[in-house]
Write an enzyme that holds these catalytic residues in place. Sequence first.
Site, PDB file in Angstrom:
ATOM      1  N   ASP A   1       3.373   5.421  -7.414  1.00 23.98           N
ATOM      2  CA  ASP A   1       3.354   5.002  -6.211  1.00 23.98           C
ATOM      3  C   ASP A   1       3.629   7.105  -5.154  1.00 23.98           C
ATOM      4  O   ASP A   1       2.855   7.289  -5.302  1.00 23.98           O
ATOM      5  CB  ASP A   1       4.221   4.177  -4.719  1.00 23.98           C
ATOM      6  CG  ASP A   1       3.557   2.870  -5.549  1.00 23.98           C
ATOM      7  OD1 ASP A   1       2.742   3.058  -6.312  1.00 23.98           O
ATOM      8  OD2 ASP A   1       4.330   1.494  -5.126  1.00 23.98           O
TER       9      ASP A   1
ATOM     10  N   TYR B   1      10.408  -8.501  -7.081  1.00 19.89           N
ATOM     11  CA  TYR B   1      10.150  -7.517  -8.265  1.00 19.89           C
ATOM     12  C   TYR B   1      11.039  -7.422  -9.780  1.00 19.89           C
ATOM     13  O   TYR B   1      11.130  -6.580 -10.275  1.00 19.89           O
ATOM     14  CB  TYR B   1       9.668  -6.322  -7.504  1.00 19.89           C
ATOM     15  CG  TYR B   1       9.630  -5.009  -7.386  1.00 19.89           C
ATOM     16  CD1 TYR B   1       7.871  -4.575  -8.033  1.00 19.89           C
ATOM     17  CD2 TYR B   1      10.178  -4.586  -8.661  1.00 19.89           C
ATOM     18  CE1 TYR B   1       7.582  -3.988  -8.208  1.00 19.89           C
ATOM     19  CE2 TYR B   1       9.434  -2.595  -9.664  1.00 19.89           C
ATOM     20  CZ  TYR B   1       8.249  -2.789  -9.003  1.00 19.89           C
ATOM     21  OH  TYR B   1       8.115  -2.153  -9.542  1.00 19.89           O
TER      22      TYR B   1
ATOM     23  N   SER C   1       3.929   2.177   1.594  1.00 23.35           N
ATOM     24  CA  SER C   1       4.139   3.181   2.913  1.00 23.35           C
ATOM     25  C   SER C   1       5.361   3.920   2.391  1.00 23.35           C
ATOM     26  O   SER C   1       6.129   4.925   2.816  1.00 23.35           O
ATOM     27  CB  SER C   1       4.667   2.681   4.439  1.00 23.35           C
ATOM     28  OG  SER C   1       5.634   1.154   3.567  1.00 23.35           O
TER      29      SER C   1
ATOM     30  N   LEU D   1       0.785  -1.439   0.007  1.00 21.63           N
ATOM     31  CA  LEU D   1       0.182  -0.481   0.073  1.00 21.63           C
ATOM     32  C   LEU D   1       0.928   1.801   0.139  1.00 21.63           C
ATOM     33  O   LEU D   1       0.249   2.202   0.105  1.00 21.63           O
ATOM     34  CB  LEU D   1      -0.632   0.368   1.080  1.00 21.63           C
ATOM     35  CG  LEU D   1      -1.828  -1.045   1.171  1.00 21.63           C
ATOM     36  CD1 LEU D   1      -3.443  -1.188   2.608  1.00 21.63           C
ATOM     37  CD2 LEU D   1      -2.779  -1.747  -0.093  1.00 21.63           C
TER      38      LEU D   1
HETATM   39  C1  GAF Z   1       5.276  -0.863  -6.599  1.00 23.39           C
HETATM   40  C2  GAF Z   1       6.254  -0.963  -7.490  1.00 23.39           C
HETATM   41  F1  GAF Z   1       6.391   0.686  -6.629  1.00 23.39           F
HETATM   42  C3  GAF Z   1       5.229   0.408  -8.746  1.00 23.39           C
HETATM   43  O1  GAF Z   1       6.423   0.913  -9.235  1.00 23.39           O
HETATM   44  C4  GAF Z   1       4.834  -0.689  -9.092  1.00 23.39           C
HETATM   45  O2  GAF Z   1       5.512  -0.904 -10.160  1.00 23.39           O
HETATM   46  C5  GAF Z   1       3.675  -1.356  -8.274  1.00 23.39           C
HETATM   47  O3  GAF Z   1       4.574  -2.346  -7.434  1.00 23.39           O
HETATM   48  C6  GAF Z   1       3.442  -2.751  -9.646  1.00 23.39           C
HETATM   49  O4  GAF Z   1       2.079  -2.075 -10.209  1.00 23.39           O
HETATM   50  O5  GAF Z   1       4.768  -0.616  -6.045  1.00 23.39           O
END
Ligand code: GAF
Length: 385
Positions: free
Chosen positions: A172, A221, A127, A125
Amino acid sequence: MHDVSIFRFKHKQRFGAEPAVFVAPGRVNLIGEHTDYAEGFVMPAAIDFATLAAISPRSDGKIALYSENYGEERHFDASAVPTMKASKHWTDYPLGVVSILAGEGHAIPAFSLSLWGDVPLGSGLSSSAALEVATALAVLSVLNATYPRPQLARLCQRAENEFVGSSCGIMDQFISANGSKDHAMLLDCRDLSFRLAPIPPDIALVIANTMVKHSVTGGDYTTRRAEVEAACAVIASHRPGVQFLRDATVDDLERWGNEMSAESLKRAHHVITENLRTVSFAKALEKGDMNEVGRLMAEAHTSYSQDFEASCVEADAMVELAQDLPGLIGARLTGGGFGGCTINLVEQSQATTFAQALGSLYAGQFGIVPQIHICHASDGARALN
Ligand code: GAF
């Protein structure tokens, strides 16, 4: 949310000076996952979980950072920030922002900064973005400087990419800096143009935390991002106009997918179709076509889980368990993946019973009581003075 006057009072008590106070929200992404760094589309909303930052000047050349959440205060030389490196500590986020501002040519002054947040950590979310954006507004206020909001978001993203060391995209920080109460935002991550779509008052945002920790720094990621970029490089070798997967089509995958690894092909299929879904979702939400909204969320979750392989058993179950509950419009895993929260769009009149039922079904299956929040789309970062 924390009582702002108590937060302000505690800062004054600790640092002996009246602070200026700022707030920056976390976010929930309705659709458009791992598309931001491919210059595609996302559709997040800022939420009513946030970080507060209180700041006041000092005269001893130091930067004092205090986290009310961690109950910890650390001091740094303001003049040393440009040469500092991340240390895998919560202070990396505010120091990262300060370091990027120093790199922008600002002479960093001495200041005391108190921080407090209620965005659940490691839950997808944002933070981190809330912490960065609140810090940026606070530090800019002592610098007497301002930036247009899209640029402010970029600076905070750079703090995370270049200082903290996570390869996140712009979503974000952008929504934290630019969110709008009762609205979701269709953001074009290529040129940062956006359109706000009202969230109808009879629809609730029910966020269900699987309690499985999610992280953007390192690990899965970063691997996914590399797989996406490898797929893009294959297409670009045939069609040089394709700089990001935003420019690619499913047809490209049919022609040149056999030159990619099996993983890259699946990741690219998710990203390319997710961009199309996100634009369609915005139109459906604007038209009030809730069947289509729900259908697109279901398709997005399947794509995220099966093609992007960014879900987990718990998140798949949380989405599955929601399906038969009265009031559900659509459910999917939100955020960077590998744990974190699902977003459920639910008829407002059913939201409380939906949340209770989902919580007990999940607890029954996994023996873990999930946190379930009925959230509202909120305004982006701002001063609270
Ligand atoms: C995380 C990343 F920080 C965002 O930039 C985005 O890539 C997301 O994952 C996935 O949609 O929140």
